[in-house]
Design a protein around this motif. Structure first.
Motif, PDB file in Angstrom:
ATOM      1  N   PRO A 133       0.834  -1.212   0.000  1.00  0.00           N
ATOM      2  CA  PRO A 133       0.000   0.000   0.000  1.00  0.00           C
ATOM      3  C   PRO A 133       0.867   1.260   0.000  1.00  0.00           C
ATOM      4  CG  PRO A 133      -0.740  -1.568   1.673  1.00  0.00           C
ATOM      5  CD  PRO A 133       0.580  -2.069   1.165  1.00  0.00           C
ATOM      6  N   LEU A 134       0.355   2.321  -0.608  1.00  0.00           N
ATOM      7  CA  LEU A 134       1.074   3.586  -0.616  1.00  0.00           C
ATOM      8  C   LEU A 134       1.196   4.110   0.811  1.00  0.00           C
ATOM      9  CD1 LEU A 134       2.268   5.916  -2.352  1.00  0.00           C
ATOM     10  CD2 LEU A 134      -0.014   6.947  -2.287  1.00  0.00           C
ATOM     11  N   PRO A 135       2.410   4.374   1.274  1.00  0.00           N
ATOM     12  CA  PRO A 135       2.577   4.860   2.645  1.00  0.00           C
ATOM     13  C   PRO A 135       1.930   6.230   2.846  1.00  0.00           C
ATOM     14  CG  PRO A 135       4.670   4.138   1.694  1.00  0.00           C
ATOM     15  CD  PRO A 135       3.682   4.206   0.576  1.00  0.00           C
ATOM     16  N   SER A 136       1.584   6.519   4.081  1.00  0.00           N
ATOM     17  CA  SER A 136       0.988   7.821   4.392  1.00  0.00           C
ATOM     18  C   SER A 136       2.047   8.920   4.464  1.00  0.00           C
ATOM     19  CB  SER A 136       0.238   7.755   5.724  1.00  0.00           C
ATOM     20  OG  SER A 136       1.103   7.340   6.770  1.00  0.00           O
ATOM     21  N   LYS A 137       3.279   8.541   4.800  1.00  0.00           N
ATOM     22  CA  LYS A 137       4.339   9.543   4.873  1.00  0.00           C
ATOM     23  C   LYS A 137       4.841   9.883   3.474  1.00  0.00           C
ATOM     24  CE  LYS A 137       7.872   5.995   5.690  1.00  0.00           C
ATOM     25  NZ  LYS A 137       8.897   5.516   6.637  1.00  0.00           N
ATOM     26  N   PRO A 138       5.438  11.069   3.289  1.00  0.00           N
ATOM     27  CA  PRO A 138       5.899  11.480   1.962  1.00  0.00           C
ATOM     28  C   PRO A 138       6.948  10.521   1.393  1.00  0.00           C
ATOM     29  CG  PRO A 138       5.905  13.331   3.481  1.00  0.00           C
ATOM     30  CD  PRO A 138       5.666  12.110   4.306  1.00  0.00           C
ATOM     31  N   LEU A 139       6.907  10.341   0.079  1.00  0.00           N
ATOM     32  CA  LEU A 139       7.917   9.566  -0.629  1.00  0.00           C
ATOM     33  C   LEU A 139       8.756  10.525  -1.455  1.00  0.00           C
ATOM     34  CD1 LEU A 139       6.009   6.439  -2.005  1.00  0.00           C
ATOM     35  CD2 LEU A 139       7.480   6.577   0.006  1.00  0.00           C
ATOM     36  N   TYR A 140      10.071  10.450  -1.317  1.00  0.00           N
ATOM     37  CA  TYR A 140      10.957  11.273  -2.118  1.00  0.00           C
ATOM     38  C   TYR A 140      11.385  10.509  -3.376  1.00  0.00           C
ATOM     39  CZ  TYR A 140      11.206  13.753   2.306  1.00  0.00           C
ATOM     40  OH  TYR A 140      10.875  14.421   3.453  1.00  0.00           O
ATOM     41  N   CYS A 141      11.701  11.278  -4.394  1.00  0.00           N
ATOM     42  CA  CYS A 141      12.267  10.721  -5.625  1.00  0.00           C
ATOM     43  C   CYS A 141      11.275   9.859  -6.403  1.00  0.00           C
ATOM     44  CB  CYS A 141      13.536   9.924  -5.312  1.00  0.00           C
ATOM     45  SG  CYS A 141      14.637   9.746  -6.726  1.00  0.00           S
ATOM     46  N   MET A 142      10.018  10.247  -6.412  1.00  0.00           N
ATOM     47  CA  MET A 142       9.014   9.587  -7.245  1.00  0.00           C
ATOM     48  C   MET A 142       8.657  10.412  -8.475  1.00  0.00           C
ATOM     49  SD  MET A 142       8.014   6.533  -6.428  1.00  0.00           S
ATOM     50  CE  MET A 142       6.395   6.428  -7.191  1.00  0.00           C
ATOM     51  N   GLY A 143       9.216  11.613  -8.581  1.00  0.00           N
ATOM     52  CA  GLY A 143       8.848  12.501  -9.679  1.00  0.00           C
ATOM     53  C   GLY A 143       9.157  11.943 -11.048  1.00  0.00           C
ATOM     54  N   ALA A 144      10.317  11.296 -11.180  1.00  0.00           N
ATOM     55  CA  ALA A 144      10.697  10.716 -12.468  1.00  0.00           C
ATOM     56  C   ALA A 144       9.812   9.516 -12.804  1.00  0.00           C
ATOM     57  CB  ALA A 144      12.164  10.305 -12.441  1.00  0.00           C
ATOM     58  N   ILE A 145       9.555   8.670 -11.829  1.00  0.00           N
ATOM     59  CA  ILE A 145       8.756   7.472 -12.068  1.00  0.00           C
ATOM     60  C   ILE A 145       7.335   7.845 -12.471  1.00  0.00           C
ATOM     61  CG2 ILE A 145       7.726   5.456 -10.940  1.00  0.00           C
ATOM     62  CD1 ILE A 145      10.348   5.189  -9.337  1.00  0.00           C
ATOM     63  N   CYS A 146       6.726   8.788 -11.764  1.00  0.00           N
ATOM     64  CA  CYS A 146       5.365   9.201 -12.114  1.00  0.00           C
ATOM     65  C   CYS A 146       5.327   9.823 -13.501  1.00  0.00           C
ATOM     66  CB  CYS A 146       4.836  10.175 -11.069  1.00  0.00           C
ATOM     67  SG  CYS A 146       4.550   9.443  -9.443  1.00  0.00           S
ATOM     68  N   GLY A 147       6.322  10.648 -13.824  1.00  0.00           N
ATOM     69  CA  GLY A 147       6.383  11.233 -15.153  1.00  0.00           C
ATOM     70  C   GLY A 147       6.534  10.184 -16.235  1.00  0.00           C
ATOM     71  N   ASP A 148       7.353   9.185 -15.969  1.00  0.00           N
ATOM     72  CA  ASP A 148       7.547   8.093 -16.918  1.00  0.00           C
ATOM     73  C   ASP A 148       6.244   7.351 -17.184  1.00  0.00           C
ATOM     74  OD1 ASP A 148       8.783   5.926 -18.409  1.00  0.00           O
ATOM     75  OD2 ASP A 148       8.722   4.763 -16.554  1.00  0.00           O
ATOM     76  N   VAL A 149       5.534   7.003 -16.115  1.00  0.00           N
ATOM     77  CA  VAL A 149       4.284   6.251 -16.276  1.00  0.00           C
ATOM     78  C   VAL A 149       3.267   7.075 -17.065  1.00  0.00           C
ATOM     79  CG1 VAL A 149       2.339   5.186 -15.072  1.00  0.00           C
ATOM     80  CG2 VAL A 149       4.663   4.875 -14.189  1.00  0.00           C
ATOM     81  N   ILE A 150       3.154   8.354 -16.753  1.00  0.00           N
ATOM     82  CA  ILE A 150       2.209   9.204 -17.475  1.00  0.00           C
ATOM     83  C   ILE A 150       2.593   9.318 -18.944  1.00  0.00           C
ATOM     84  CG2 ILE A 150       1.360  11.572 -17.717  1.00  0.00           C
ATOM     85  CD1 ILE A 150       1.545  11.760 -14.628  1.00  0.00           C
ATOM     86  N   GLY A 151       3.864   9.450 -19.217  1.00  0.00           N
ATOM     87  CA  GLY A 151       4.312   9.614 -20.599  1.00  0.00           C
ATOM     88  C   GLY A 151       4.367   8.338 -21.408  1.00  0.00           C
ATOM     89  N   SER A 152       4.221   7.197 -20.738  1.00  0.00           N
ATOM     90  CA  SER A 152       4.483   5.905 -21.401  1.00  0.00           C
ATOM     91  C   SER A 152       3.611   5.649 -22.624  1.00  0.00           C
ATOM     92  CB  SER A 152       4.316   4.766 -20.396  1.00  0.00           C
ATOM     93  OG  SER A 152       2.994   4.703 -19.892  1.00  0.00           O
ATOM     94  N   THR A 153       2.353   6.018 -22.585  1.00  0.00           N
ATOM     95  CA  THR A 153       1.477   5.731 -23.727  1.00  0.00           C
ATOM     96  C   THR A 153       1.605   6.775 -24.832  1.00  0.00           C
ATOM     97  OG1 THR A 153      -0.394   6.928 -22.762  1.00  0.00           O
ATOM     98  CG2 THR A 153      -0.205   4.573 -22.248  1.00  0.00           C
ATOM     99  N   TYR A 154       2.302   7.866 -24.544  1.00  0.00           N
ATOM    100  CA  TYR A 154       2.410   8.953 -25.524  1.00  0.00           C
ATOM    101  C   TYR A 154       3.757   8.976 -26.240  1.00  0.00           C
ATOM    102  CZ  TYR A 154      -1.793  10.491 -23.145  1.00  0.00           C
ATOM    103  OH  TYR A 154      -3.061  10.549 -22.611  1.00  0.00           O
TER     104      TYR A 154
END
Length: 275
Positions: free
Chosen positions: A7-28
């Motif tokens: 499960p996604l932790p309740s506390k902040p996660l650092y260094c996810m910006g690249a991964i989230c950007g990658d997933v969003i951009g993956s289909t484009y």
């Protein structure tokens, strides 16, 4: 659904910006668009090689020496062989005597963001960025792309404003950041070189108004969407303080459990600097 998903932790996660950007951009990446009005997570969104190698760098940074980096990248790459690697990089992943091959591709910049969360000085971040790049991308432009990205992230997370980040990158890496996205977008196409995709990704951050807007900027260029969104997103996360929870949650659910575990392990070695 993977029963081992964390499960996604309740506390902040650092260094996810690249991964989230990658997933969003993956289909484009291969269905390119020239506008910002698109669905963030359409069917088929997934972590690609950008995320796999970012996680490999996270694993390496628990013990940062170059031999460990090669091992981490090869282990992760072989575990996810269909993540979308370039031809030369696929050969490198399979090699029993992996040597750098002079690449100046943007793969060095897409995976580098973890070093900017571990290094406690800019000089240390630049050294780690060179190490991260050099195992494959030892061309000067490959190293430059990684260092420029890492420097921008470090400066962003340590409270520097956009004008200062822009000035530093222009002065130290000679990237032209004076252009606007409106100038770039009409004639821009797919380009995976550092020198013709990293500056554009940084401009996406400079023009962005928040994390999501930065990602939309990157995808709307109609270029190497997942990688440019990963690079721009890694800087935006550091600058704005986090990835919005709705975006983070959707991307997190698409990560395999072992990658989730590696991200959580990495949190122990990150150093967050308050603005």
């Amino acid at each position: 659904m993977d029963n081992n998903m964390i499960p996604l932790p309740s506390k902040p996660l650092y260094c996810m910006g690249a991964i989230c950007g990658d997933v969003i951009g993956s289909t484009y990446e291969f269905h390119r668009i020239k506008h910002k009005h698109f669905t963030l997570f359409p069917k088929g969104s997934r972590p690609t090689d950008d995320s796999v190698m970012t996680v490999a760098n996270m694993l390496w940074l628990t013990n940062p020496d170059e031999n460990q980096l090669t091992d981490s990248m090869q282990q992760m790459g072989r575990k996810y062989p269909m993540a979308g690697y370039g031809h030369k990089f696929r050969e490198w992943l399979r090699s029993d005597d992996a040597q750098p091959y002079g690449s100046f591709g943007n793969g060095s910049a897409m995976r580098v963001s973890p070093v900017a969360w571990v290094g406690d000085t800019l000089d240390r971040v630049l050294d780690l960025a060179q190490m991260s790049a050099s195992v494959t991308h030892n061309h000067p432009e490959g190293i430059k792309g990684a260092q420029a990205t890492a420097a921008a992230i470090f400066l962003a997370r340590t409270g520097h404003d956009k004008a200062s980040i822009k000035e530093y990158v222009q002065q130290h890496f000679a990237y032209d950041l004076s252009r606007t996205l409106s100038d770039i977008r009409p004639g821009y196409g797919f380009n995976s070189s550092c020198q013709q995709s990293v500056p554009e990704a940084i401009i996406c951050f400079l023009e962005g108004t928040n994390y999501e807007d930065t990602i939309r900027n990157a995808v709307s260029l109609g270029g190497d969407a997942d990688t440019q969104a990963a690079i721009a997103g890694s800087i935006a996360e550091a600058y704005y303080g986090d990835v919005p929870e709705d975006i983070l949650s959707q991307a997190w659910q698409l990560l395999p459990a072992d990658m989730q575990k590696a991200v959580l392990q990495f949190q122990a070695v990150t150093r967050s600097t308050e603005k």
